[in-house]
Design an enzyme around this catalytic site. Structure first.
Site, PDB file in Angstrom:
ATOM      1  N   GLY A 171     -15.058  25.394 -44.767  1.00  0.00           N
ATOM      2  CA  GLY A 171     -15.704  26.043 -45.913  1.00  0.00           C
ATOM      3  C   GLY A 171     -14.974  27.294 -46.355  1.00  0.00           C
ATOM      4  N   ALA A 222     -11.264  27.500 -38.091  1.00  0.00           N
ATOM      5  CA  ALA A 222     -11.411  27.066 -39.477  1.00  0.00           C
ATOM      6  C   ALA A 222     -12.503  26.023 -39.692  1.00  0.00           C
ATOM      7  CB  ALA A 222     -10.080  26.497 -39.970  1.00  0.00           C
ATOM      8  N   CYS A 237     -21.570  35.229 -36.997  1.00  0.00           N
ATOM      9  CA  CYS A 237     -22.900  34.891 -37.516  1.00  0.00           C
ATOM     10  C   CYS A 237     -23.958  35.311 -36.501  1.00  0.00           C
ATOM     11  CB  CYS A 237     -22.992  33.400 -37.838  1.00  0.00           C
ATOM     12  SG  CYS A 237     -22.542  32.326 -36.465  1.00  0.00           S
TER      13      CYS A 237
END
Length: 433
Positions: free
Chosen positions: A130, A126, A251
Site C-alpha cells: 500500500g 513493504a 501502528c
C-alpha cells in the site's frame, strides 16, 4: 481497581489497561478503549497513475456508492460511508484505479514526500504494498523503489498490487532488515520503515491483540525496531540534495515502540529529528513516568482512534547528518578505517543504477548457461583433440627410424651392383664376337 474493571468490561488483559493508564488519564483511557472497539471508516486511495479522484468518485457514485473526500490534508483519499457492492471487487478496483488503505498509513508517505526524478527509495517492510504504491504514485513512476520484506509469501501480494496499479519502478526482494546496514550501506536517498509492531493502535481491525499481547511482547518488538532503525540509518546516503531522510512509523501507541526507539537511535547515530510535515496529530512524548527524552521528540506525531478517528499511529521523520557514531569518538583507529571504507564505498555505490543492476543479474544468469554449454562443447573437443593427437605420435616415432639414410643407400647399391654385373657380361660377349 479501575484497571481490572476496564479490562473486564472491554475484554483486555489487565496489564495492557494498566499500561494505557500510565499514558493517558482515566477518562481518556476510557475513550481510547471505546474507540478501539468501534470500526474505522473505510478509506480508499485514488491511484493517480491511472485516474483522477474526481473521475473515480463519479464512476463509484454511478454504482450506488456513497462517499466523501477524506480530509483537507489528502488530495487522493476517499471515505466510503455506504456501498451496495463490495469495494474490493469493482471493475475500478480490478483495473487498478484505487487501493484500499487506512487513512493513518497515508501519513508516513506524506511525511517522507519523495519527489519525481532519480531518487532511490527503500521500503524496508513493504508487504502488501500500500505505501510502496503510494510512494511510486508521488514519484510518478520515476526513480527506483526497492520493496523489501522478510517473508516471500507476503511479497506475492506486493507484486500483484504493483502489477494491478500499473507501477513500473519497483524492485521486490526478501532480506532480513537487520542485515541491510552492511549489505546496502549508504545507497538510498530516502527510506520508509513501517516497522513490525504489537498492533496496539489497530485493535479495531484485530481484536485478538486484546488477549494475546503482553507487555513482554511489546518490549520484544521494541528491541527488533531498534535493530531495524539502526540498519535503516546505515543504508541512508548523506551526499546529495534532499537525501539522507527517512521516516519511522508504527501502528502502535505504546511508548516502548515509539519514543524509546527514536530516543535510543539519537544516542547511537549522528541524526536529528525533522518536523513531520503533517498539520494534524499530537506531538510525541518528551517525558514518560521517570523517563526524560530529547526535546526534539516533540516534532514526532501521534495519531489516536479517539481523537482523529484513525488507527493508532506514530510517525517520526529523521535526517542523517553523517556516518559518525557517538560511541566511536574515542577510537581513532576505527575512525580512520571507517573513513577509508566510506570513501571506497561511496565512490563505488554513488553511481549505482538499480535498473542496470537488475539487467546485469538477468544477463549473468544467461551467460552462466552459455558458459556451461560452451564448457561441455570444449570438453568434448578436447577429448577428440587428445585422441587425434595421440594417433599421429606413433607414426612420427617410426618415421624417424625409417628415414635413416643407410637403408635408402642399400637400395641404390643393389641397383648399381646390377648395372655393374651386366656391363662386364656385355663386354665379354663383345670380346668373344
Amino acid at each position: 481497581q479501575l484497571a481490572t474493571d476496564m479490562s473486564e468490561v472491554f475484554g483486555y488483559l489487565p496489564e495492557l489497561v494498566e499500561y494505557f493508564l500510565t499514558m493517558f488519564n482515566p477518562s481518556e483511557t476510557l475513550e481510547f478503549l471505546e474507540a478501539s472497539d468501534s470500526p474505522r471508516p473505510l478509506v480508499i486511495r485514488t491511484n493517480t497513475l491511472k485516474t483522477r479522484r474526481k473521475d473515480l468518485a463519479a464512476s463509484l457514485l454511478k454504482r450506488g456508492v456513497t462517499l466523501d473526500p477524506l480530509a483537507n490534508w489528502s488530495k487522493v483519499g476517499l471515505k466510503i460511508t455506504a456501498s451496495p457492492i463490495p469495494i474490493g471487487a469493482t471493475p475500478e478496483y480490478l483495473s487498478g484505479q484505487y487501493m484500499l488503505q487506512s487513512a493513518a498509513s497515508f501519513c508516513p508517505v506524506l511525511a517522507l514526500n519523495p519527489s519525481p526524478g532519480d531518487e532511490v527509495v527503500l521500503d524496508m517492510s513493504a508487504a502488501p504494498g500500500g505505501k510502496t504504491s503510494y510512494l511510486a504514485q508521488l514519484m510518478r513512476n520515476t526513480g527506483t523503489i526497492v520493496a523489501n520484506d522478510l517473508k516471500s509469501e507476503r511479497q506475492k501480494a506486493t507484486v500483484a498490487n504493483m502489477h494491478r496499479l500499473g507501477v513500473r519502478n519497483v524492485i521486490s526482494c526478501c532480506y532480513d532488515g537487520r542485515k541491510l546496514g552492511k549489505l546496502w550501506k549508504n545507497r538510498f536517498t530516502k527510506i520508509l520503515l513501517d516497522a513490525p509492531c504489537s498492533g496496539l493502535g489497530v485493535i479495531s481491525r484485530d481484536p485478538s491483540v486484546k488477549v494475546q499481547r503482553t507487555i513482554k511482547d511489546v518490549e520484544r518488538c521494541g528491541v527488533l525496531q531498534k535493530e531495524l532503525l539502526l540498519n535503516a540509518i546505515d543504508c541512508l546516503r548523506v551526499k546529495g540534495k534532499d537525501s539522507g531522510i527517512m521516516v519511522y512509523s508504527t501502528c502502535s501507541v505504546s511508548v516502548a515502540e515509539n519514543e524509546d526507539v527514536v530516543n535510543y537511535v539519537l544516542k547511537k547515530r549522528d541524526v536529528k529529528l525533522l518536523p513531520a510535515g503533517l498539520d494534524f496529530g499530537k506531538p510525541g512524548f518528551t517525558r514518560y513516568q521517570q523517563k526524560r527524552y530529547h526535546p526534539s521528540l516533540a516534532l514526532t506525531r501521534r495519531f489516536y482512534p479517539h481523537v482523529h478517528n484513525m488507527d493508532g499511529f506514530y510517525v517520526a521523520k529523521i535526517q542523517k547528518l553523517s556516518d559518525k557514531r557517538p560511541d566511536d569518538d574515542n577510537d581513532d583507529d576505527t575512525k580512520q578505517d571507517e573513513a577509508v571504507e566510506e570513501t571506497v564505498e561511496e565512490d563505488n555505490e554513488d553511481e549505482i543504477n538499480w535498473a542496470s543492476e537488475v539487467k546485469k543479474e538477468v544477463s549473468k544468469s544467461k551467460k552462466r548457461q552459455q558458459r556451461s554449454e560452451k564448457e561441455d562443447g570444449e570438453s568434448k573437443k578436447r577429448s577428440s583433440d587428445e585422441t587425434e593427437a595421440n594417433v599421429p605420435k606413433k607414426p612420427k616415432v617410426k618415421s624417424t627410424q625409417v628415414s635413416v639414410p643407410p637403408k635408402a643407400q642399400k637400395k641404390q647399391k643393389k641397383k648399381s651392383s646390377n648395372a655393374k654385373v651386366t656391363k662386364p657380361r656385355r663386354r665379354k660377349q663383345q670380346q668373344e664376337m
